[in-house]
Structure formats: C-alpha cells, structure tokens
Design a protein around this motif. Structure first.
Motif, PDB file in Angstrom:
ATOM      1  N   VAL A   1      11.378  34.484  96.316  1.00 13.29           N
ATOM      2  CA  VAL A   1      12.674  34.373  96.999  1.00 13.29           C
ATOM      3  C   VAL A   1      12.821  35.434  98.090  1.00 13.29           C
ATOM      4  CG1 VAL A   1      15.186  34.471  96.732  1.00 13.29           C
ATOM      5  CG2 VAL A   1      13.806  33.273  95.032  1.00 13.29           C
ATOM      6  N   ASN A   2      13.027  36.684  97.712  1.00 12.40           N
ATOM      7  CA  ASN A   2      13.319  37.718  98.708  1.00 12.40           C
ATOM      8  C   ASN A   2      12.171  37.993  99.681  1.00 12.40           C
ATOM      9  OD1 ASN A   2      15.968  38.132  97.839  1.00 12.40           O
ATOM     10  ND2 ASN A   2      15.342  39.583  96.277  1.00 12.40           N
TER      11      ASN A   2
ATOM     12  N   ASP B   1       9.593  25.761  94.339  1.00 11.42           N
ATOM     13  CA  ASP B   1      10.927  25.565  94.900  1.00 11.42           C
ATOM     14  C   ASP B   1      11.997  26.112  93.956  1.00 11.42           C
ATOM     15  OD1 ASP B   1      10.113  24.119  97.262  1.00 11.42           O
ATOM     16  OD2 ASP B   1       9.671  22.423  95.943  1.00 11.42           O
ATOM     17  N   ALA B   2      13.217  26.191  94.480  1.00  9.75           N
ATOM     18  CA  ALA B   2      14.356  26.619  93.670  1.00  9.75           C
ATOM     19  C   ALA B   2      14.747  25.521  92.684  1.00  9.75           C
ATOM     20  CB  ALA B   2      15.535  26.972  94.564  1.00  9.75           C
TER      21      ALA B   2
ATOM     22  N   LEU C   1       4.500  24.261  90.570  1.00 10.56           N
ATOM     23  CA  LEU C   1       3.999  25.604  90.291  1.00 10.56           C
ATOM     24  C   LEU C   1       2.881  25.990  91.252  1.00 10.56           C
ATOM     25  CD1 LEU C   1       3.632  25.093  86.435  1.00 10.56           C
ATOM     26  CD2 LEU C   1       5.525  26.272  87.572  1.00 10.56           C
ATOM     27  N   VAL C   2       2.754  27.278  91.478  1.00  7.44           N
ATOM     28  CA  VAL C   2       1.632  27.798  92.257  1.00  7.44           C
ATOM     29  C   VAL C   2       1.062  29.010  91.526  1.00  7.44           C
ATOM     30  CG1 VAL C   2       3.105  29.273  93.714  1.00  7.44           C
ATOM     31  CG2 VAL C   2       0.857  28.553  94.541  1.00  7.44           C
ATOM     32  N   ARG C   3      -0.249  29.111  91.521  1.00  8.58           N
ATOM     33  CA  ARG C   3      -0.911  30.210  90.817  1.00  8.58           C
ATOM     34  C   ARG C   3      -0.819  31.488  91.644  1.00  8.58           C
ATOM     35  NH1 ARG C   3      -6.083  32.308  90.745  1.00  8.58           N
ATOM     36  NH2 ARG C   3      -6.762  30.755  92.290  1.00  8.58           N
TER      37      ARG C   3
ATOM     38  N   GLY D   1      18.191  29.887  86.598  1.00  7.93           N
ATOM     39  CA  GLY D   1      17.049  30.666  87.071  1.00  7.93           C
ATOM     40  C   GLY D   1      16.190  29.927  88.075  1.00  7.93           C
ATOM     41  N   ASN D   2      16.032  30.522  89.267  1.00  5.53           N
ATOM     42  CA  ASN D   2      15.213  29.945  90.337  1.00  5.53           C
ATOM     43  C   ASN D   2      13.862  30.621  90.494  1.00  5.53           C
ATOM     44  OD1 ASN D   2      17.112  28.004  91.374  1.00  5.53           O
ATOM     45  ND2 ASN D   2      18.291  29.714  92.188  1.00  5.53           N
TER      46      ASN D   2
END
Length: 202
Positions: free
Chosen positions: A139-140, A105-106, A122-124, A78-79
């Motif tokens: 991602v997308n 990041d992945a 992590l980012v909030r 899981g990314n």
C-alpha cells in the motif's frame, strides 16, 4: 458410506479466526471475531496462513463504507499483509508451500489467521525481508512510488517537498527518493501540538 464421507470432509477442513463485518459502520461497533472454516485448496486456490496484517486508514474507510472499493458483505477486514503458503491446488504454478505472499489488490481480507485465496490474488515476495516490511509492502510504498513517478520526471539532484512526511507514505517517499538521488524537504506533523508542525530536510 455417507458418515465416512462427512468425516473425511471435516478432516480436510480447518478452522481459522477472522475479523468479520456484516454491515458498514464504525469498526469498533461492526467488527466481530468469528470462526471461519477453511477447506483444502482446489485447482487455482492457495491456502495461506497469515503472518502479519497492519491497520491502514483505507481499511477503516472500507469498513465504514466510505472507500472507493467495497467488498461484498459479509467481509473480512484488512487490505494488506503477508502470509506463508500452507498448501496449493493442483493447477497452481506461481507459488508453492513455504513461499511468502502478499495481496495483489485491496479487499482480500487479511485480518484472519488463515484463508483460501485465488492464485491470481497473490504475489510471492522474498522471505529474507522483515515480516513487518513484507506486511506493509503493497500500500504505502506503492503509493509513494507513484507520487514520485506519475506527475513529474524527476532526476538525481532534483528536490521534492511533501507534507505529512512522518506518515507511512511519507517515510516511503523519503527512502525511495534517496535511492534515486532526489532530495526531500519534509513537513512533519507535530503530534504533541498539531497547530505548530515542524519541518526537517533529508
């Protein structure tokens, strides 16, 4: 004294579940649901309870060993995903318990119920958006934005044409382009009969 210390340590830990692979191969053959011990966060660590994590082709490619970025094995799959901060280490300053966070990041390993991660990983994100939207944010949509911004300088009134526009990236391209005043011409994959793709314009 030692038995008491061991008891305290067990009380500070919890058990999560995760989809782990110890070697590369087809996901159905190498993924195993395993119990994962989760300790209390220290210093710059964050304890996160996962709310949702999607499955992307890149997730499968990483497990197969064909992706450009490969984590050290054994690894949790899981990314992408979103989780809620359950606890933070004493030096963590960018997030606090109750915040929603997504991976920077992945390769973070989001297919788990709970985990300890570095604060920098992590980012909030706002918690007033849908869980599904937050879980698929990193991602997308990012790929779609770069497709629209890295190759040409597009202006309102311009048009772009894309194939596979009913994919996750394609849908994000349509939405971002619309917000910028750009017209999209979209070739879609006909999943009923892939030999005769249809087309639509938005």
């Amino acid at each position: 004294m030692w038995p008491a210390m061991r008891l305290i340590r067990r009380q500070l830990s919890s058990v999560a579940r995760g989809l782990v692979y110890e070697k590369h191969g087809e996901p159905s053959q190498v993924l195993r649901l395993q119990r994962l011990e989760v300790a209390s966060p220290t210093d710059y660590e964050v304890k996160v309870k996962m709310l949702a994590a999607p499955i992307n082709p890149s997730d499968l490619n990483m497990i197969q060993g064909t992706y450009a970025l490969l984590p050290q094995l054994p690894a949790v799959g899981g990314n992408e995903g979103v989780g809620v901060v359950a606890a933070v280490g004493r030096h963590v300053s960018s997030v606090r318990p109750g915040d929603w966070v997504i991976p920077v990041d992945a390769g973070l390993g989001t297919w788990r119920t709970e985990g300890i991660f570095r604060e920098s990983a992590l980012v909030r994100v706002p918690s007033d958006i849908s869980i599904e939207g937050a879980a698929t944010l990193s991602v997308n949509p990012c790929t779609a934005y770069r497709l629209l911004s890295d190759y040409e300088t597009l202006r309102p009134g311009d048009s772009v044409i894309q194939n596979a526009s009913n994919s996750g990236v394609g849908q994000a391209v349509i939405q971002i382009a619309e917000s910028l005043g750009i017209t999209t011409i979209n070739i879609v994959r006909d999943r009923q009969d892939s030999s005769e793709p249809g087309a639509e314009t938005s």
